[in-house]
Design a protein around this motif. Structure first.
Motif, PDB file in Angstrom:
ATOM      1  N   GLY A   1       0.817  -1.215   0.000  1.00  0.00           N
ATOM      2  CA  GLY A   1       0.000   0.000   0.000  1.00  0.00           C
ATOM      3  C   GLY A   1       0.848   1.260   0.000  1.00  0.00           C
ATOM      4  N   HIS A   2       0.174   2.375  -0.094  1.00  0.00           N
ATOM      5  CA  HIS A   2       0.813   3.679  -0.040  1.00  0.00           C
ATOM      6  C   HIS A   2       1.509   3.848   1.314  1.00  0.00           C
ATOM      7  CE1 HIS A   2       1.349   7.682  -1.544  1.00  0.00           C
ATOM      8  NE2 HIS A   2       0.945   8.182  -0.396  1.00  0.00           N
ATOM      9  N   LEU A   3       2.681   4.477   1.330  1.00  0.00           N
ATOM     10  CA  LEU A   3       3.421   4.641   2.584  1.00  0.00           C
ATOM     11  C   LEU A   3       3.253   6.041   3.153  1.00  0.00           C
ATOM     12  CD1 LEU A   3       6.857   2.932   1.805  1.00  0.00           C
ATOM     13  CD2 LEU A   3       4.893   1.971   3.005  1.00  0.00           C
ATOM     14  N   GLN A   4       3.109   6.096   4.480  1.00  0.00           N
ATOM     15  CA  GLN A   4       3.116   7.374   5.200  1.00  0.00           C
ATOM     16  C   GLN A   4       4.120   7.214   6.330  1.00  0.00           C
ATOM     17  OE1 GLN A   4      -1.316   7.091   5.744  1.00  0.00           O
ATOM     18  NE2 GLN A   4      -1.025   9.274   6.153  1.00  0.00           N
ATOM     19  N   SER A   5       4.912   8.246   6.579  1.00  0.00           N
ATOM     20  CA  SER A   5       5.979   8.139   7.581  1.00  0.00           C
ATOM     21  C   SER A   5       5.479   7.662   8.934  1.00  0.00           C
ATOM     22  CB  SER A   5       6.660   9.483   7.766  1.00  0.00           C
ATOM     23  OG  SER A   5       7.176   9.921   6.540  1.00  0.00           O
ATOM     24  N   ASN A   6       4.317   8.189   9.358  1.00  0.00           N
ATOM     25  CA  ASN A   6       3.855   7.850  10.706  1.00  0.00           C
ATOM     26  C   ASN A   6       3.291   6.425  10.816  1.00  0.00           C
ATOM     27  OD1 ASN A   6       1.569   8.378   9.228  1.00  0.00           O
ATOM     28  ND2 ASN A   6       0.563   9.599  10.820  1.00  0.00           N
ATOM     29  N   LYS A   7       3.208   5.710   9.719  1.00  0.00           N
ATOM     30  CA  LYS A   7       2.716   4.318   9.762  1.00  0.00           C
ATOM     31  C   LYS A   7       3.848   3.303   9.579  1.00  0.00           C
ATOM     32  CE  LYS A   7      -1.620   5.568   9.940  1.00  0.00           C
ATOM     33  NZ  LYS A   7      -2.414   5.849   8.742  1.00  0.00           N
ATOM     34  N   LEU A   8       5.048   3.811   9.315  1.00  0.00           N
ATOM     35  CA  LEU A   8       6.115   2.889   8.922  1.00  0.00           C
ATOM     36  C   LEU A   8       6.521   1.934  10.039  1.00  0.00           C
ATOM     37  CD1 LEU A   8       8.370   5.173   6.708  1.00  0.00           C
ATOM     38  CD2 LEU A   8       6.867   3.322   5.982  1.00  0.00           C
ATOM     39  N   LYS A   9       6.466   2.415  11.270  1.00  0.00           N
ATOM     40  CA  LYS A   9       6.880   1.556  12.376  1.00  0.00           C
ATOM     41  C   LYS A   9       5.962   0.325  12.466  1.00  0.00           C
ATOM     42  CE  LYS A   9       7.991   1.331  17.191  1.00  0.00           C
ATOM     43  NZ  LYS A   9       8.085   1.968  18.485  1.00  0.00           N
ATOM     44  N   LYS A  10       4.668   0.611  12.379  1.00  0.00           N
ATOM     45  CA  LYS A  10       3.679  -0.474  12.426  1.00  0.00           C
ATOM     46  C   LYS A  10       3.887  -1.449  11.269  1.00  0.00           C
ATOM     47  CE  LYS A  10      -0.368   0.478  14.056  1.00  0.00           C
ATOM     48  NZ  LYS A  10      -1.689   1.095  14.233  1.00  0.00           N
ATOM     49  N   ILE A  11       4.116  -0.898  10.086  1.00  0.00           N
ATOM     50  CA  ILE A  11       4.277  -1.753   8.906  1.00  0.00           C
ATOM     51  C   ILE A  11       5.529  -2.629   9.041  1.00  0.00           C
ATOM     52  CG2 ILE A  11       4.657  -1.747   6.402  1.00  0.00           C
ATOM     53  CD1 ILE A  11       3.021   0.935   6.355  1.00  0.00           C
ATOM     54  N   VAL A  12       6.617  -2.043   9.504  1.00  0.00           N
ATOM     55  CA  VAL A  12       7.848  -2.829   9.672  1.00  0.00           C
ATOM     56  C   VAL A  12       7.643  -3.916  10.729  1.00  0.00           C
ATOM     57  CG1 VAL A  12      10.257  -2.717  10.458  1.00  0.00           C
ATOM     58  CG2 VAL A  12       9.397  -1.018   8.841  1.00  0.00           C
ATOM     59  N   THR A  13       6.858  -3.604  11.753  1.00  0.00           N
ATOM     60  CA  THR A  13       6.609  -4.588  12.809  1.00  0.00           C
ATOM     61  C   THR A  13       5.884  -5.817  12.271  1.00  0.00           C
ATOM     62  OG1 THR A  13       6.454  -2.811  14.419  1.00  0.00           O
ATOM     63  CG2 THR A  13       5.511  -4.932  15.077  1.00  0.00           C
ATOM     64  N   TYR A  14       4.894  -5.601  11.403  1.00  0.00           N
ATOM     65  CA  TYR A  14       4.039  -6.718  10.996  1.00  0.00           C
ATOM     66  C   TYR A  14       4.350  -7.304   9.624  1.00  0.00           C
ATOM     67  CZ  TYR A  14       1.416  -5.801  15.178  1.00  0.00           C
ATOM     68  OH  TYR A  14       1.086  -5.665  16.493  1.00  0.00           O
ATOM     69  N   ALA A  15       4.961  -6.527   8.749  1.00  0.00           N
ATOM     70  CA  ALA A  15       5.240  -7.051   7.407  1.00  0.00           C
ATOM     71  C   ALA A  15       6.646  -7.645   7.362  1.00  0.00           C
ATOM     72  CB  ALA A  15       5.113  -5.939   6.370  1.00  0.00           C
ATOM     73  N   SER A  16       6.851  -8.580   6.449  1.00  0.00           N
ATOM     74  CA  SER A  16       8.212  -9.086   6.284  1.00  0.00           C
ATOM     75  C   SER A  16       8.879  -8.489   5.054  1.00  0.00           C
ATOM     76  CB  SER A  16       8.232 -10.611   6.228  1.00  0.00           C
ATOM     77  OG  SER A  16       7.170 -11.090   5.487  1.00  0.00           O
ATOM     78  N   GLU A  17       8.132  -7.648   4.342  1.00  0.00           N
ATOM     79  CA  GLU A  17       8.686  -7.019   3.145  1.00  0.00           C
ATOM     80  C   GLU A  17       7.793  -5.836   2.773  1.00  0.00           C
ATOM     81  OE1 GLU A  17      10.076  -9.777   0.094  1.00  0.00           O
ATOM     82  OE2 GLU A  17       8.729  -8.820  -1.319  1.00  0.00           O
ATOM     83  N   ILE A  18       8.376  -4.768   2.231  1.00  0.00           N
ATOM     84  CA  ILE A  18       7.611  -3.616   1.755  1.00  0.00           C
ATOM     85  C   ILE A  18       7.946  -3.405   0.282  1.00  0.00           C
ATOM     86  CG2 ILE A  18       7.200  -1.122   1.979  1.00  0.00           C
ATOM     87  CD1 ILE A  18       7.956  -1.340   4.933  1.00  0.00           C
ATOM     88  N   GLN A  19       6.922  -3.410  -0.570  1.00  0.00           N
ATOM     89  CA  GLN A  19       7.183  -3.309  -2.018  1.00  0.00           C
ATOM     90  C   GLN A  19       6.934  -1.913  -2.588  1.00  0.00           C
ATOM     91  OE1 GLN A  19       5.543  -6.364  -4.510  1.00  0.00           O
ATOM     92  NE2 GLN A  19       6.956  -7.892  -3.676  1.00  0.00           N
TER      93      GLN A  19
END
Ligand SMILES: *Cc1c(COP(=O)(O)O)cnc(C)c1O
Length: 229
Positions: free
Chosen positions: A82-100
């Motif tokens: 999905g679209h990235l926003q700086s304030n969501k990156l911590k959550k995304i890194v915590t739960y995802a194993s990869e960001i495309q």
């Protein structure tokens, strides 16, 4: 709308067959299927997991967190598309194993920091390219890809740069294109020069032409789960 298990099985099987029938002899291994489960309830993810599917794609940070928590009994590899926003990156890194969907050095830098804090290094990322320079779409213009890739590889050892991800304009579809579009060939060539050289291209509507172009990852939602409500 919930799709029943038999239908999910048929559709999933059909996608895998399409992928299998497009294995490039030079490469040998089939493209990997990411089942895009955004807006789908947990039960549908469980049903597709039961068919052997392990890679799932999500687009929203909160939905990713909720699903990853609810399904943590399963060894699912969550991929953020999905679209990235700086304030969501911590959550995304915590739960995802990869960001495309990385589309700036700033976001890459934040992901690197969160990955270090979460002890998830090297964290795999793809750069999202804006295929035709459409201002309405997210992603990096093609001409800026190589300099950014180089900078990330030099300055952010916490990341593992895997390649390029693309969301092509809707006009590129299996129905509209008999042959592999020139754009797809160019994207394949560009991806070869980025990190591990992987290409993530191909969704429900352009699966065949993306596979013919030699995509390494296809991201399929509708053709497995049905229309999103
Ligand atoms: C929603 C989405 C998909 C899946 O699209 P379908 O047309 O449902 O297969 C693939 N990639 C990205 C980035 C998406 O947002």
């Amino acid at each position: 709308m919930q799709t029943d298990q038999a239908t999910l099985k048929d559709r999933h099987h059909k996608i895998l067959q399409t992928i299998q029938s497009h294995v490039n002899p030079a490469k040998g291994s089939p493209a990997e299927l990411i089942a895009v489960s955004k807006t789908q309830p947990e039960s549908q993810v469980r049903a597709v997991f039961a068919l052997g599917q392990r890679l799932f794609g999500e687009n929203y940070a909160q939905e990713l967190q909720d699903k990853a928590e609810a399904l943590k009994d399963l060894p699912i590899h969550w991929i953020y598309i999905g679209h990235l926003q700086s304030n969501k990156l911590k959550k995304i890194v915590t739960y995802a194993s990869e960001i495309q969907t990385v589309a700036s050095f700033e976001h890459a830098r934040h992901i690197a920091r969160h990955a270090r804090e979460a002890e998830k290094t090297p964290f795999p990322i793809f750069l999202e390219v804006n295929a035709e320079g459409e201002t309405s779409k997210s992603g990096i213009p093609a001409e800026d890809i190589l300099p950014l890739a180089k900078r990330i590889e030099t300055e952010l050892p916490e990341l593992k740069l895997r390649g390029l991800m693309v969301i092509p304009p809707d006009s590129y579809s299996d129905e509209a294109c008999k042959d592999v579009p020139e754009l797809y060939r160019k994207l394949r060539t560009l991806a070869n020069q980025v990190g591990e050289g992987k290409l993530s291209l191909g969704m429900s509507n352009d699966l065949r032409i993306a596979l013919e172009a030699g995509s390494d990852f296809v991201r399929v939602g509708t053709a497995i789960f049905g229309r999103r409500s």
